[in-house]
Structure formats: structure tokens, C-alpha cells
Enzyme design. Structure first.
Site, mmCIF file in Angstrom:
data_model
loop_
_atom_site.group_PDB
_atom_site.id
_atom_site.type_symbol
_atom_site.label_atom_id
_atom_site.label_comp_id
_atom_site.label_asym_id
_atom_site.label_seq_id
_atom_site.Cartn_x
_atom_site.Cartn_y
_atom_site.Cartn_z
ATOM 1 N N GLU A 1 3.645 22.464 10.575
ATOM 2 C CA GLU A 1 3.988 23.857 10.278
ATOM 3 C C GLU A 1 3.417 24.814 11.320
ATOM 4 O OE1 GLU A 1 0.950 22.696 7.045
ATOM 5 O OE2 GLU A 1 1.978 21.755 8.721
ATOM 6 N N CYS B 1 -3.482 25.938 7.759
ATOM 7 C CA CYS B 1 -2.063 26.247 7.958
ATOM 8 C C CYS B 1 -1.551 27.235 6.910
ATOM 9 C CB CYS B 1 -1.226 24.966 7.955
ATOM 10 S SG CYS B 1 -1.485 23.978 9.454
#
Length: 144
Positions: free
Chosen positions: A72, A101
Site C-alpha cells: 500500500e 501504513c
């Protein structure tokens, strides 16, 4: 009816993220991510080493090197260097986000995260929930 159609799209994008993850050179875990906004894929990513580094994700002991980028993070970084925006987008990812993240996801404006497998540490999901990001756990069972 609308929810069934959304789930159909969700499963399709999640399968694409899964395929994308197979491009990763990491041995311990291969993770794929797709970012979709207004039914258009605006970015993709998989976990791996930064540009210019050798494609070896694990050290001699088999641990993931600290500088390996998560799927991501790679996908969000790609959007940052394009003309696109993640504002209001959906992130499809094969493994739920870690806490680091999760901060990037929230700050980038992603409003929905669809994930296939839950990561062992759920603090990233808890953070996203607190931040108002919609979370959808969609384990894909069928092999299509």
C-alpha cells in the site's frame, strides 16, 4: 442489489491485487494492492525493495529488511508522483495494513479499505476505524 454489485467489484479488484502481489520478490509474504477511484484503477503496488536496490527482501536470517516497502505504501507513493488523488478512493489489499501504513492510508484520503487476510497486529485496522475509514474484510474463497 447495489450491495451485491459492489461486492462483485470488490472481489474482482481483490483478485487483481492478489495477482499483483505475485510480482513481489519477497519470500516471506507477497502482498498486492490496488487503489480504485470512481471505478478506475489509479494505482497499484506490491511489497518490495525501493527503486535501485537489489530485489532481495529478506536478510540472511530470513527476516524482512527494514527498508522493504509495503504494497500500500508503494501504491500511495505512485499516486503522489502522478496527477491523480486518493481522495475518496478505495484500497484493495491482500493483507490488512500495519499501523505505519494505516497512517499513510488515512493521510492520503482513502475512505475505504477492502482486505483479504487480517494481519497479526490489528492496531492498523483499529486506527483506520477510529479515523472513519470504512473497513471490509472479504476473504476470497472461490478460485476463479
Amino acid at each position: 442489489m447495489k450491495e451485491r454489485k459492489q461486492e462483485k467489484y470488490d472481489k474482482a479488484y481483490l483478485r487483481m491485487a492478489s495477482e499483483w502481489g505475485k510480482l513481489s520478490y519477497c519470500k516471506r509474504k507477497q502482498v498486492g494492492a490496488i487503489i480504485v477511484r470512481d471505478r478506475m484503477i489509479i494505482s497499484d503496488g506490491y511489497n518490495g525493495t525501493p527503486t535501485g536496490f537489489e530485489n532481495i527482501c529478506e536478510d540472511e536470517e530470513g527476516y524482512t529488511k527494514w527498508y522493504v516497502l509495503h504494497a500500500e505504501a508503494n501504491a500511495i507513493s505512485k499516486v503522489a508522483s502522478s496527477t491523480q488523488s486518493c481522495e475518496g478512493a478505495t484500497l484493495y489489499i491482500t493483507l490488512s495494513p500495519c499501523k505505519e501504513c494505516s497512517k499513510l492510508i488515512h493521510q492520503s484520503g482513502i475512505k475505504r479499505v477492502v482486505y483479504q487476510t487480517a494481519y497479526k497486529d490489528s492496531s492498523g485496522l483499529q486506527f483506520l476505524e477510529k479515523a472513519g475509514v470504512q473497513l471490509v474484510h472479504l476473504p476470497i474463497i472461490e478460485n476463479v
